[in-house]
Design an enzyme around this catalytic site. Structure first.
Site, short mmCIF file in Angstrom:
data_model
loop_
_atom_site.label_atom_id
_atom_site.label_comp_id
_atom_site.label_asym_id
_atom_site.label_seq_id
_atom_site.Cartn_x
_atom_site.Cartn_y
_atom_site.Cartn_z
N LYS A 35 31.76 34.28 2.07
CA LYS A 35 32.62 33.39 2.38
C LYS A 35 33.60 33.47 1.53
O LYS A 35 34.92 33.32 1.72
CB LYS A 35 32.10 31.87 3.06
CG LYS A 35 31.56 31.34 2.06
CD LYS A 35 32.65 30.25 0.90
CE LYS A 35 31.76 29.71 -0.03
NZ LYS A 35 32.76 28.64 -0.86
N THR A 73 36.53 27.20 3.19
CA THR A 73 37.12 27.84 2.24
C THR A 73 38.44 28.77 2.72
O THR A 73 39.01 29.08 1.89
CB THR A 73 35.98 28.69 1.59
OG1 THR A 73 34.67 28.02 1.42
CG2 THR A 73 36.20 29.21 0.24
#
Length: 349
Positions: free
Chosen positions: A186, A243
């Site tokens: 991620k 994120t």
């Protein structure tokens, strides 16, 4: 419980603050000067500005003293420091350890649990903390939910109960590989999203990039033995969305600055903190090549970081791809989740 938090960066300091109520907490930093500053000011303004460290948190720069007689070590160093931290844990005879670092070890390409298998005796219970969590929000007591993952589900469940508090909820999980892959990749996709946003491609492009990125995470995770449903949970989709969209994300800021045309050296100097996605992009791209896993976004990020493509060139290359294969991969996983197909490693409610 007596906890030792190894690593006094933003996340380590935030966890120390979160657990200072209800637990005996020691916060370790390798830098004696930093330790003295933390102890005297009760602030960590470089990494976690505006947050007071409760008086009950003991500050240490000697790792042996920090670990003395602790029940659980929380390793919150960058992944580059994980191996040394685990060796110290093993020397101290600590019975249990959780790591909160995310990524693949540079050079070996190993996930954290593989490093732990090399450095810890079998008698040490172990697992990972991962999920959507900005340190400053945890330190401020804002509601957060994360995953504690271990191959030993009983240990994960016990840790979830021991470390639960009203503002930091933990979910037990036994798919350790899947959780670690989600937490690692991620960060790479956050760099890509930052590039996309920095180039002004808009919210539609961002949504497409996140969706296609989730398919990349799932493909690599499943190739390594993770379970598909894991990537629809906190440590997969949840961490990815946070994120890629949150302004507090260091990796997203790396992408934004790359889109401005800054060199990687200039970006990292300006950032002033570790951005795990930089080293992870290279390791994930190399691992995908070895496994024959298609990860075009990860590969493009690695090419930008290594100077083979500009940010704009990488974006144009991704836009030129035929989306059908990636869409099919996402739809297959969505259908599986919608139908409630039972999968090992599903998160508890």
């Amino acid at each position: 419980m007596k906890l030792c938090v190894l690593g006094a960066g933003a996340w380590g300091s935030a966890l120390a603050v979160a657990y200072a109520t209800g637990h005996d907490v020691t916060l370790w930093t390798r830098d004696p000067v930093h330790a003295r500053l933390l102890a005297s000011t009760r602030r960590n303004d470089r990494y976690l500005p505006g947050v007071d460290l409760p008086s009950g948190i003991r500050i240490e720069s000697d790792i042996a003293r920090a670990l003395d007689a602790c029940d659980l070590a929380l390793v919150v160093t960058p992944i580059a420091g994980l191996r040394d931290a685990l060796r110290a844990v093993a020397r101290a005879g600590i019975p249990a350890v959780l790591w909160a670092c995310k990524g693949f070890e540079a050079g070996t390409g190993q996930l954290p649990h593989l490093i732990a298998a090399e450095e810890l005796p079998d008698t040490v219970s172990r697992g990972a903390l991962s999920g959507p969590s900005f340190a400053i929000e945890v330190a401020r007591g804002q509601p957060t939910a994360i995953t504690v993952a271990s191959k030993d589900l009983a240990f994960a469940t016990r840790m979830a109960a021991e470390l639960h508090n009203p503002r930091l909820r933990l979910y037990a999980q036994d798919d350790l590989t899947g959780v670690e892959v989600g937490g690692a990749v991620k960060n790479v996709l956050a760099i890509a999203t930052g590039v996309c946003d920095g180039l002004g491609f808009g919210l539609n492009a961002r949504a497409a990039l996140i969706t296609r990125g989730l398919a990349e995470i799932a493909r690599l995770g499943e190739a390594l033995g993770g379970h598909g449903i894991t990537f629809m949970g906190l440590a997969g989709m949840g961490d990815l969305i946070l994120t890629c969209t949150g302004d507090l994300s260091r990796n997203r800021r790396v992408g934004l600055m790359l889109a401005e045309g800054l060199s990687l050296d200039a970006v990292l100097q300006k950032l002033g903190h570790v951005a795990e996605g930089v080293s992870t992009a290279r390791e994930a791209a190399a691992l995908a090549r070895r496994l024959g896993v298609d990860m075009p976004i990860t590969r493009a990020v690695a090419d930008v970081l290594d100077g083979r493509l500009s940010a704009a060139q990488a974006a144009e290359r991704l836009l030129a791809r035929d989306p059908k294969v990636e869409q099919e991969a996402v739809l297959e996983r969505a259908d599986e989740a919608d139908l409630g197909v039972p999968q090992p490693g599903a998160q508890s409610g």
